[in-house]
Design a protein around this motif. Structure first.
Motif, PDB file in Angstrom:
ATOM      1  N   ARG A 301       0.814  -1.221   0.000  1.00 59.18           N
ATOM      2  CA  ARG A 301       0.000   0.000   0.000  1.00 59.18           C
ATOM      3  C   ARG A 301       0.844   1.266   0.000  1.00 59.18           C
ATOM      4  N   GLY A 302       2.161   1.114  -0.069  1.00 58.57           N
ATOM      5  CA  GLY A 302       3.047   2.272  -0.136  1.00 58.57           C
ATOM      6  C   GLY A 302       3.203   3.024   1.162  1.00 58.57           C
ATOM      7  N   LEU A 303       2.872   2.383   2.295  1.00 62.15           N
ATOM      8  CA  LEU A 303       2.954   3.072   3.578  1.00 62.15           C
ATOM      9  C   LEU A 303       4.383   3.124   4.116  1.00 62.15           C
ATOM     10  N   ILE A 304       5.193   2.116   3.821  1.00 59.47           N
ATOM     11  CA  ILE A 304       6.575   2.083   4.298  1.00 59.47           C
ATOM     12  C   ILE A 304       7.507   1.753   3.149  1.00 59.47           C
ATOM     13  N   ASP A 305       8.745   2.142   3.320  1.00 59.20           N
ATOM     14  CA  ASP A 305       9.783   1.876   2.315  1.00 59.20           C
ATOM     15  C   ASP A 305      10.943   1.188   3.024  1.00 59.20           C
ATOM     16  N   PRO A 306      11.012  -0.147   2.993  1.00 51.51           N
ATOM     17  CA  PRO A 306      12.049  -0.839   3.765  1.00 51.51           C
ATOM     18  C   PRO A 306      13.469  -0.552   3.293  1.00 51.51           C
ATOM     19  N   GLY A 307      13.633  -0.175   2.034  1.00 52.02           N
ATOM     20  CA  GLY A 307      14.979   0.037   1.522  1.00 52.02           C
ATOM     21  C   GLY A 307      15.670   1.281   2.029  1.00 52.02           C
ATOM     22  N   ARG A 308      14.958   2.159   2.749  1.00 53.52           N
ATOM     23  CA  ARG A 308      15.547   3.435   3.169  1.00 53.52           C
ATOM     24  C   ARG A 308      16.715   3.273   4.141  1.00 53.52           C
ATOM     25  N   ILE A 309      16.746   2.189   4.904  1.00 51.56           N
ATOM     26  CA  ILE A 309      17.812   2.039   5.887  1.00 51.56           C
ATOM     27  C   ILE A 309      19.020   1.296   5.336  1.00 51.56           C
ATOM     28  N   VAL A 310      18.941   0.806   4.088  1.00 51.77           N
ATOM     29  CA  VAL A 310      20.066   0.072   3.501  1.00 51.77           C
ATOM     30  C   VAL A 310      21.145   1.061   3.064  1.00 51.77           C
ATOM     31  N   THR A 311      22.315   0.938   3.658  1.00 46.76           N
ATOM     32  CA  THR A 311      23.417   1.851   3.333  1.00 46.76           C
ATOM     33  C   THR A 311      24.535   1.171   2.531  1.00 46.76           C
ATOM     34  N   HIS A 312      24.640  -0.158   2.630  1.00 48.19           N
ATOM     35  CA  HIS A 312      25.739  -0.851   1.949  1.00 48.19           C
ATOM     36  C   HIS A 312      25.278  -2.203   1.414  1.00 48.19           C
ATOM     37  N   ARG A 313      25.835  -2.547   0.257  1.00 52.61           N
ATOM     38  CA  ARG A 313      25.711  -3.904  -0.274  1.00 52.61           C
ATOM     39  C   ARG A 313      27.119  -4.406  -0.559  1.00 52.61           C
ATOM     40  N   MET A 314      27.490  -5.508   0.062  1.00 53.73           N
ATOM     41  CA  MET A 314      28.849  -6.017  -0.043  1.00 53.73           C
ATOM     42  C   MET A 314      28.828  -7.492  -0.431  1.00 53.73           C
ATOM     43  N   ASP A 315      29.808  -7.903  -1.201  1.00 46.28           N
ATOM     44  CA  ASP A 315      29.925  -9.309  -1.574  1.00 46.28           C
ATOM     45  C   ASP A 315      30.038 -10.168  -0.315  1.00 46.28           C
ATOM     46  N   PHE A 316      29.307 -11.281  -0.284  1.00 45.99           N
ATOM     47  CA  PHE A 316      29.273 -12.094   0.935  1.00 45.99           C
ATOM     48  C   PHE A 316      30.640 -12.643   1.316  1.00 45.99           C
ATOM     49  N   ARG A 317      31.541 -12.751   0.347  1.00 42.97           N
ATOM     50  CA  ARG A 317      32.890 -13.235   0.659  1.00 42.97           C
ATOM     51  C   ARG A 317      33.667 -12.222   1.499  1.00 42.97           C
ATOM     52  N   ASP A 318      33.193 -10.981   1.501  1.00 43.83           N
ATOM     53  CA  ASP A 318      33.827  -9.928   2.294  1.00 43.83           C
ATOM     54  C   ASP A 318      33.120  -9.742   3.635  1.00 43.83           C
ATOM     55  N   VAL A 319      32.578 -10.820   4.188  1.00 44.10           N
ATOM     56  CA  VAL A 319      31.780 -10.724   5.411  1.00 44.10           C
ATOM     57  C   VAL A 319      32.585 -10.180   6.586  1.00 44.10           C
ATOM     58  N   ALA A 320      33.879 -10.502   6.669  1.00 48.94           N
ATOM     59  CA  ALA A 320      34.685  -9.996   7.787  1.00 48.94           C
ATOM     60  C   ALA A 320      34.762  -8.470   7.737  1.00 48.94           C
ATOM     61  N   GLU A 321      34.959  -7.916   6.538  1.00 48.16           N
ATOM     62  CA  GLU A 321      34.999  -6.464   6.385  1.00 48.16           C
ATOM     63  C   GLU A 321      33.626  -5.850   6.661  1.00 48.16           C
ATOM     64  N   ALA A 322      32.579  -6.557   6.259  1.00 50.87           N
ATOM     65  CA  ALA A 322      31.221  -6.068   6.508  1.00 50.87           C
ATOM     66  C   ALA A 322      30.918  -6.016   8.003  1.00 50.87           C
ATOM     67  N   PHE A 323      31.338  -7.036   8.741  1.00 47.69           N
ATOM     68  CA  PHE A 323      31.149  -7.040  10.190  1.00 47.69           C
ATOM     69  C   PHE A 323      31.929  -5.904  10.836  1.00 47.69           C
ATOM     70  N   GLU A 324      33.135  -5.688  10.371  1.00 45.82           N
ATOM     71  CA  GLU A 324      33.967  -4.613  10.910  1.00 45.82           C
ATOM     72  C   GLU A 324      33.301  -3.261  10.671  1.00 45.82           C
ATOM     73  N   LEU A 325      32.766  -3.063   9.480  1.00 44.50           N
ATOM     74  CA  LEU A 325      32.076  -1.809   9.163  1.00 44.50           C
ATOM     75  C   LEU A 325      30.853  -1.626  10.051  1.00 44.50           C
ATOM     76  N   ALA A 326      30.088  -2.686  10.236  1.00 41.42           N
ATOM     77  CA  ALA A 326      28.874  -2.603  11.047  1.00 41.42           C
ATOM     78  C   ALA A 326      29.184  -2.237  12.485  1.00 41.42           C
ATOM     79  N   GLU A 327      30.285  -2.757  13.013  1.00 45.92           N
ATOM     80  CA  GLU A 327      30.614  -2.538  14.420  1.00 45.92           C
ATOM     81  C   GLU A 327      31.368  -1.244  14.669  1.00 45.92           C
ATOM     82  N   ARG A 328      32.254  -0.882  13.770  1.00 42.87           N
ATOM     83  CA  ARG A 328      33.177   0.218  14.040  1.00 42.87           C
ATOM     84  C   ARG A 328      32.768   1.542  13.434  1.00 42.87           C
ATOM     85  N   ASN A 329      31.847   1.528  12.487  1.00 41.37           N
ATOM     86  CA  ASN A 329      31.534   2.771  11.779  1.00 41.37           C
ATOM     87  C   ASN A 329      30.034   3.023  11.718  1.00 41.37           C
TER      88      ASN A 329
END
Length: 344
Positions: A301-329
């Protein structure tokens, strides 16, 4: 296939594993995106009391059904779906009264059993919900944390005269903000100490005077300055720090309701006198209880937009860097999605 496995606390690897086959009543998913949640970080650090190791983590994910088990219609193959991670027994007291998210034999995908940080995964067919037409896959991956926000607002109720306060402009707090502002249409303040997160709050519907940086303003005078000196009638703790619950009890308006999310093991010192004097109500909320259809309806119904909080898309093989980004920045990242690529 490749899967992200936490072998034990502080030990994570991308490892090759056999492609699973769906059991009766299950579907197999070719995962497209999976979101990193705070609980995934807790499992990695050994701070989730419910996780068993080794574990393929991940409970926020979207993908395409490529195989079905016995008892599941072939017509579902090719369907793009999101997965409700809650698996319940259907027989215990909680399940019988409609509270299956706190089932006495609860299984959470990505916690008690292998989850979505994998190129392929199998889940119960009844837990897989079709994605609304036209919703990009990155936005669909955030339906699960929206279901968490929907669950706590369902628990507390939202009245048209409510004035709400959300502690924490992380993914859940921002999703809560969209629900309160766009679905229920009430005034809602949101706090954080990171300006970039509060800028995201503006994008999610907060007015300029509804964002409060608590590193610069104390909460009570900030609310008074904004016309809410009597205190919020509805408060949500999306940070889960003991001092926040103590403060929420102190500043809540009489007859206020307080919603609590998270699994902090640290006790809060809450004076019973204050609870009773104002006749406050505390609502705890865990995961979600059948809220996926509600969230999908809001999106349709267009009431919410779930994509608004997505800030990064990273290759899953780079999960260690993704975790570091999530925690430290936190100023740079909010919701980080792991990209598992299109099916071959």
């Amino acid at each position: 296939m490749l899967s992200i496995i936490v072998d034990e606390p502080h030990s994570m690897a991308v490892r090759k594993r056999p492609v699973p086959h769906p059991a009766p009543g299950e579907i197999r998913l070719r995962v497209r995106y999976a979101g990193i949640c705070g609980s995934d970080l807790h499992i990695f650090h050994g701070k989730n009391p419910f996780a068993a190791y080794p574990r393929v983590i991940g409970h926020e994910f979207v993908g395409d059904i490529d195989a079905v088990g016995a008892g599941v219609g072939q017509h579902r193959i090719g369907e793009r779906v999101v997965v409700d991670p809650v698996i319940s027994c259907g027989e215990c007291h909680a399940c019988r009264i409609g509270r299956r998210n706190v089932c006495s034999r609860l299984q959470v995908i990505g916690v008690h059993r292998d989850g979505g940080f994998s190129e392929y995964t199998c889940v119960p067919a009844c837990n897989a919900y079709a994605v609304p037409a036209g919703l990009p896959a990155p936005g669909a991956a955030v339906i699960e944390p929206f279901a968490v926000a929907a669950n706590i607002t369902h628990r507390t109720g939202v009245l048209c005269e409510d004035i709400a306060l959300i502690y924490g402009a992380g993914p859940i707090g921002l999703n809560l903000l969209q629900v309160l502002k766009r679905v229920h249409g009430i005034r809602a303040f949101i706090t954080d100490h990171v300006d970039e997160r509060l800028a995201l709050a503006r994008q999610c519907g907060a007015d300029a005077d509804e964002v409060i940086n608590t590193s610069r303003e104390a909460i009570e005078p900030a609310l008074a300055k904004r016309g809410a000196a009597s205190g919020p009638t509805l408060i949500y703790d999306a940070v889960c720090h003991p001092s926040i619950l103590e403060e929420a009890v102190r500043i809540a308006a009489p007859a206020g309701r307080i919603g609590i999310l998270g699994l902090s093991a640290t006790p809060s010192a809450i004076p019973q006198q204050e609870l009773t004097r104002k006749e406050l109500t505390l609502y705890a909320s865990r995961l979600n209880c059948g809220m996926f259809p509600t969230v999908i309806d809001w999106i349709s119904r267009g009431l919410i937009d779930p994509g608004r909080i997505v800030t990064h898309r990273m290759d899953f093989r780079d999960v260690a860097e993704a975790f570091e980004l999530a925690e430290r920045n936190p100023s740079e990242s909010c919701k980080i999605l792991l990209d598992f690529g299109e099916a071959a």
